[in-house]
Design a protein around this motif. Structure first.
Motif, PDB file in Angstrom:
ATOM      1  N   ASP A 289     -57.021   6.393  19.409  1.00 21.72           N
ATOM      2  CA  ASP A 289     -57.423   4.985  19.292  1.00 21.72           C
ATOM      3  C   ASP A 289     -58.374   4.639  20.439  1.00 21.72           C
ATOM      4  OD1 ASP A 289     -57.635   2.231  18.999  1.00 21.72           O
ATOM      5  OD2 ASP A 289     -55.532   1.996  18.402  1.00 21.72           O
ATOM      6  N   ARG A 290     -59.623   4.287  20.090  1.00 19.33           N
ATOM      7  CA  ARG A 290     -60.604   3.978  21.129  1.00 19.33           C
ATOM      8  C   ARG A 290     -60.292   2.687  21.873  1.00 19.33           C
ATOM      9  NH1 ARG A 290     -66.298   5.614  18.072  1.00 19.33           N
ATOM     10  NH2 ARG A 290     -65.744   7.804  17.713  1.00 19.33           N
ATOM     11  N   ALA A 291     -59.344   1.925  21.375  1.00 17.85           N
ATOM     12  CA  ALA A 291     -58.943   0.701  22.083  1.00 17.85           C
ATOM     13  C   ALA A 291     -58.026   0.987  23.268  1.00 17.85           C
ATOM     14  CB  ALA A 291     -58.241  -0.256  21.118  1.00 17.85           C
ATOM     15  N   THR A 292     -57.517   2.225  23.363  1.00 16.46           N
ATOM     16  CA  THR A 292     -56.591   2.572  24.444  1.00 16.46           C
ATOM     17  C   THR A 292     -57.314   2.548  25.794  1.00 16.46           C
ATOM     18  OG1 THR A 292     -55.153   3.893  23.024  1.00 16.46           O
ATOM     19  CG2 THR A 292     -55.098   4.372  25.379  1.00 16.46           C
ATOM     20  N   THR A 293     -56.789   1.772  26.727  1.00 14.73           N
ATOM     21  CA  THR A 293     -57.329   1.721  28.092  1.00 14.73           C
ATOM     22  C   THR A 293     -56.274   2.093  29.129  1.00 14.73           C
ATOM     23  OG1 THR A 293     -56.784  -0.634  28.313  1.00 14.73           O
ATOM     24  CG2 THR A 293     -58.984  -0.078  27.468  1.00 14.73           C
ATOM     25  N   ALA A 294     -55.017   2.291  28.690  1.00 19.41           N
ATOM     26  CA  ALA A 294     -53.945   2.637  29.619  1.00 19.41           C
ATOM     27  C   ALA A 294     -52.789   3.224  28.822  1.00 19.41           C
ATOM     28  CB  ALA A 294     -53.483   1.412  30.403  1.00 19.41           C
ATOM     29  N   VAL A 295     -51.832   3.816  29.535  1.00 20.74           N
ATOM     30  CA  VAL A 295     -50.647   4.403  28.916  1.00 20.74           C
ATOM     31  C   VAL A 295     -49.415   3.852  29.627  1.00 20.74           C
ATOM     32  CG1 VAL A 295     -49.370   6.546  28.505  1.00 20.74           C
ATOM     33  CG2 VAL A 295     -51.860   6.504  28.244  1.00 20.74           C
TER      34      VAL A 295
ATOM     35  N   ARG B 141     -52.684  -2.047   9.356  1.00 21.07           N
ATOM     36  CA  ARG B 141     -53.454  -1.307  10.359  1.00 21.07           C
ATOM     37  C   ARG B 141     -53.993   0.007   9.824  1.00 21.07           C
ATOM     38  NH1 ARG B 141     -48.956  -0.734  14.681  1.00 21.07           N
ATOM     39  NH2 ARG B 141     -47.823  -0.359  12.715  1.00 21.07           N
ATOM     40  N   GLY B 142     -53.245   0.677   8.960  1.00 22.49           N
ATOM     41  CA  GLY B 142     -53.701   1.943   8.413  1.00 22.49           C
ATOM     42  C   GLY B 142     -53.634   3.098   9.377  1.00 22.49           C
ATOM     43  N   GLY B 143     -52.853   2.988  10.440  1.00 21.84           N
ATOM     44  CA  GLY B 143     -52.741   4.059  11.422  1.00 21.84           C
ATOM     45  C   GLY B 143     -51.446   4.825  11.263  1.00 21.84           C
ATOM     46  N   PRO B 144     -51.105   5.660  12.252  1.00 25.77           N
ATOM     47  CA  PRO B 144     -49.894   6.480  12.153  1.00 25.77           C
ATOM     48  C   PRO B 144     -48.656   5.843  12.774  1.00 25.77           C
ATOM     49  CG  PRO B 144     -51.211   7.226  14.004  1.00 25.77           C
ATOM     50  CD  PRO B 144     -51.980   6.102  13.369  1.00 25.77           C
ATOM     51  N   ALA B 145     -48.818   4.713  13.448  1.00 23.38           N
ATOM     52  CA  ALA B 145     -47.700   4.142  14.203  1.00 23.38           C
ATOM     53  C   ALA B 145     -46.882   3.201  13.344  1.00 23.38           C
ATOM     54  CB  ALA B 145     -48.209   3.408  15.439  1.00 23.38           C
ATOM     55  N   GLY B 146     -45.561   3.403  13.361  1.00 26.23           N
ATOM     56  CA  GLY B 146     -44.674   2.447  12.706  1.00 26.23           C
ATOM     57  C   GLY B 146     -44.528   1.189  13.555  1.00 26.23           C
ATOM     58  N   TRP B 147     -43.572   0.352  13.199  1.00 26.63           N
ATOM     59  CA  TRP B 147     -43.361  -0.879  13.953  1.00 26.63           C
ATOM     60  C   TRP B 147     -41.865  -1.124  14.138  1.00 26.63           C
ATOM     61  CZ3 TRP B 147     -40.365  -4.103  11.090  1.00 26.63           C
ATOM     62  CH2 TRP B 147     -40.461  -4.034   9.697  1.00 26.63           C
ATOM     63  N   SER B 148     -41.554  -1.999  15.063  1.00 24.65           N
ATOM     64  CA  SER B 148     -40.168  -2.366  15.341  1.00 24.65           C
ATOM     65  C   SER B 148     -40.097  -3.873  15.552  1.00 24.65           C
ATOM     66  CB  SER B 148     -39.661  -1.626  16.591  1.00 24.65           C
ATOM     67  OG  SER B 148     -38.323  -1.978  16.882  1.00 24.65           O
ATOM     68  N   LEU B 149     -39.132  -4.524  14.909  1.00 26.79           N
ATOM     69  CA  LEU B 149     -38.908  -5.967  15.051  1.00 26.79           C
ATOM     70  C   LEU B 149     -37.596  -6.155  15.806  1.00 26.79           C
ATOM     71  CD1 LEU B 149     -39.782  -8.861  14.403  1.00 26.79           C
ATOM     72  CD2 LEU B 149     -38.567  -8.681  12.227  1.00 26.79           C
ATOM     73  N   VAL B 150     -37.682  -6.715  17.014  1.00 25.51           N
ATOM     74  CA  VAL B 150     -36.533  -6.824  17.918  1.00 25.51           C
ATOM     75  C   VAL B 150     -36.214  -8.288  18.165  1.00 25.51           C
ATOM     76  CG1 VAL B 150     -35.683  -6.289  20.238  1.00 25.51           C
ATOM     77  CG2 VAL B 150     -37.100  -4.640  19.018  1.00 25.51           C
ATOM     78  N   GLY B 151     -34.925  -8.613  18.208  1.00 25.74           N
ATOM     79  CA  GLY B 151     -34.494  -9.982  18.487  1.00 25.74           C
ATOM     80  C   GLY B 151     -33.689 -10.072  19.764  1.00 25.74           C
TER      81      GLY B 151
ATOM     82  N   GLY C 133     -55.967  -5.968  26.331  1.00 25.14           N
ATOM     83  CA  GLY C 133     -55.186  -7.207  26.252  1.00 25.14           C
ATOM     84  C   GLY C 133     -53.696  -6.977  26.309  1.00 25.14           C
ATOM     85  N   GLN C 134     -53.257  -5.762  26.675  1.00 22.06           N
ATOM     86  CA  GLN C 134     -51.856  -5.375  26.827  1.00 22.06           C
ATOM     87  C   GLN C 134     -51.129  -5.198  25.509  1.00 22.06           C
ATOM     88  OE1 GLN C 134     -49.701  -7.779  29.644  1.00 22.06           O
ATOM     89  NE2 GLN C 134     -51.029  -7.205  31.336  1.00 22.06           N
ATOM     90  N   ALA C 135     -51.832  -5.242  24.379  1.00 23.95           N
ATOM     91  CA  ALA C 135     -51.201  -4.957  23.093  1.00 23.95           C
ATOM     92  C   ALA C 135     -51.089  -3.439  22.921  1.00 23.95           C
ATOM     93  CB  ALA C 135     -52.018  -5.539  21.951  1.00 23.95           C
ATOM     94  N   PRO C 136     -50.005  -2.933  22.293  1.00 25.80           N
ATOM     95  CA  PRO C 136     -49.896  -1.492  22.059  1.00 25.80           C
ATOM     96  C   PRO C 136     -50.940  -1.017  21.055  1.00 25.80           C
ATOM     97  CG  PRO C 136     -48.108  -2.673  20.968  1.00 25.80           C
ATOM     98  CD  PRO C 136     -48.833  -3.675  21.802  1.00 25.80           C
ATOM     99  N   THR C 137     -51.402   0.212  21.215  1.00 25.11           N
ATOM    100  CA  THR C 137     -52.357   0.796  20.269  1.00 25.11           C
ATOM    101  C   THR C 137     -51.620   1.784  19.359  1.00 25.11           C
ATOM    102  OG1 THR C 137     -52.964   2.632  21.717  1.00 25.11           O
ATOM    103  CG2 THR C 137     -54.162   0.568  22.022  1.00 25.11           C
ATOM    104  N   ALA C 138     -52.390   2.476  18.516  1.00 23.37           N
ATOM    105  CA  ALA C 138     -51.775   3.401  17.555  1.00 23.37           C
ATOM    106  C   ALA C 138     -51.315   4.697  18.197  1.00 23.37           C
ATOM    107  CB  ALA C 138     -52.757   3.699  16.425  1.00 23.37           C
ATOM    108  N   ASP C 139     -51.696   4.975  19.446  1.00 25.08           N
ATOM    109  CA  ASP C 139     -51.314   6.217  20.117  1.00 25.08           C
ATOM    110  C   ASP C 139     -49.867   6.126  20.590  1.00 25.08           C
ATOM    111  OD1 ASP C 139     -53.973   7.067  19.805  1.00 25.08           O
ATOM    112  OD2 ASP C 139     -54.558   6.054  21.667  1.00 25.08           O
TER     113      ASP C 139
END
Length: 445
Positions: free
Chosen positions: A261-267, A345-355, A235-241
């Motif tokens: 992340d088994r949800a990864t379908t592209a990079v 999420r409980g994964g290794p990826a942080g997040w970023s909030l951009v305006g 769905g074009q959402a980023p995964t934990a990788d």
């Protein structure tokens, strides 16, 4: 146990409004009103108008009142802009001993460009005067001209000299020359043309087991820029990788991306705080292989901690900025509505909030560039959260975007965070009175 969770992107829009204060004041009227301010764009400058030699009249000295307008205040480089030059008052007078009939005065003039683009634009007009008695002022005149925008940035326009020609009963010209530099009457902000995105990303393998690494090669990026490589779900959402690197002097980098992340379908790869089509590349397809079945005679026991989502809520959808006085301008300040970010999420990826913010649209098509809005971000972390929230740097928000807050990648991330910011819009001194509204879009990824 599998902890990797799908990373999601959230977007919210917040309407912001700034008010340029009107000239009227509340309460009883003062004993003596101050002089009325001229309408926006209307200027006055001293002029000497030389009557035709045949008239035998002395030069006419006095103020010219003029106004410049443009058909678009925010063109792109390469666009054609139409200027309208109105002479509302002139010291030039009818040089004839008798009445000058209507429709016999033809104006021509110049407009001076400065700032990002310099030069002079010739403007012309059609005869439009009414009957002019002997010795009376030659009335009002309207002229138009065009120029092509050649450079991005702010361009100022100031009225130049003009000449009034009549062919009745013979050809006579009255040139009017400003006595020194004339004031700026109009402004526009030109934007550059969009450039092609030549970035690309290639993978060393098209599939792999969960936890395997894939070689990623990215090129076409800005030399020395920080490049982020992430997995992307269907769905074009980023995964934990996720992995990060720096482009070399040729804009190229190579790195190893662990795919868990088994949800990864592209990079995909991108530079900047978040994915954009202008500064990103990909997606390059990648498949996470299904795990092998267990050996015969064995049972696999699994207890699962279900991962949640990355989400945000905001306390309000509008922020009112303060008022500034017309003629003075200055900073219209306000407080961004509080945003609550929850990372479950409980994964290794942080997040970023951009305006990102659009231009502020005001009365009569007037615009204040989005780059005039700045903020000072703040971020607080709720007790017990594994991650720590860091506010973005104070500075301009603008249409290209800026980081409001973020958390770093770690072995295990998550928590609840409250984010806000003090915001200030720099309003030009003579912005027309009224409300100026823009949309601030916040993207969480």
């Amino acid at each position: 146990m599998g902890r990797a969770a799908r990373r999601r992107s959230w977007t919210a829009a917040l309407t912001m409004a700034a008010l340029a204060a009107a000239s009227g004041a509340m309460g009883p009227r003062a004993a003596a009103d101050p002089p009325a301010e001229p309408p926006p764009g209307q200027v006055e400058f001293p002029t000497q108008c030389a009557p035709p030699q045949e008239a035998g009249l002395p030069p006419a000295d006095g103020p010219t009142t003029a106004e410049l307008t443009v058909d678009t205040p925010a063109p792109r480089v390469g666009d054609t802009v139409t200027i309208t030059y109105r002479v509302l008052r002139t010291p030039a007078v009818n040089p004839l001993p008798g009445e000058l009939p209507a429709g016999t005065v033809t104006p021509t003039g110049t407009v001076r460009l400065a700032g990002a683009q310099t030069g002079e634009v010739t403007v012309t007009g059609a005869p439009g005067n009414g009957p002019v008695p002997p010795g009376a002022a030659l009335g009002t005149h309207l002229m138009t001209g065009t120029f092509t925008v050649t450079a991005p940035g702010e361009i100022t326009l100031a009225p130049g000299g003009y000449s009034l020609h009549t062919g009745h009963p013979t050809a006579l010209d009255t040139p009017c020359t400003p006595a020194g530099p004339t004031p700026v009457s109009a402004r526009l902000t030109a934007t550059p043309l969009p450039t092609a995105n030549l970035r690309y990303v290639a993978l060393g393998a098209a599939h792999g087991k969960p936890g395997a690494t894939v070689k990623v090669t990215a090129a076409g990026f800005t030399p020395g820029s920080a490049v982020t490589v992430t997995g992307r779900a269907a769905g074009q959402a980023p995964t934990a990788d996720r992995a990060r690197g720096t482009a070399d002097e040729s804009g190229r980098l190579t790195l190893e991306l662990p795919v868990t992340d088994r949800a990864t379908t592209a990079v995909v790869a991108y530079e900047g705080p978040a994915w954009t089509a202008a500064k990103g590349s990909g997606p390059a397809a990648y498949t996470v292989d299904a795990p092998a079945p267990p050996p015969p005679g064995t049972q696999k026991l699994t207890a699962t901690v279900e991962p949640g989502t990355l989400s945000m809520t905001q306390a309000a959808e509008q922020t009112a900025l303060g008022a500034v006085p017309y003629g003075e301008g200055g900073g219209a300040a306000g407080q961004l509505a509080t945003v609550t970010v929850k990372d479950a999420r409980g994964g290794p990826a942080g997040w970023s909030l951009v305006g990102k913010v659009t231009d502020f649209a005001g009365p009569g098509g007037t615009r204040i560039p989005g780059a005039a809005l700045s903020w000072t971000p703040r971020c607080a972390t709720a007790p017990g959260s594994p991650s720590s929230c860091a506010p973005g740097s104070p500075g301009t928000v603008g249409p290209d975007g800026a980081v409001l807050a973020s958390t770093q990648d770690a072995e295990l991330v998550g928590g609840t965070f409250t984010v806000d910011a003090g915001v200030t819009l720099q309003v030009p001194p003579y912005a027309p009175p009224g409300a100026y509204t823009a949309v601030l879009t916040l993207t969480l990824s």
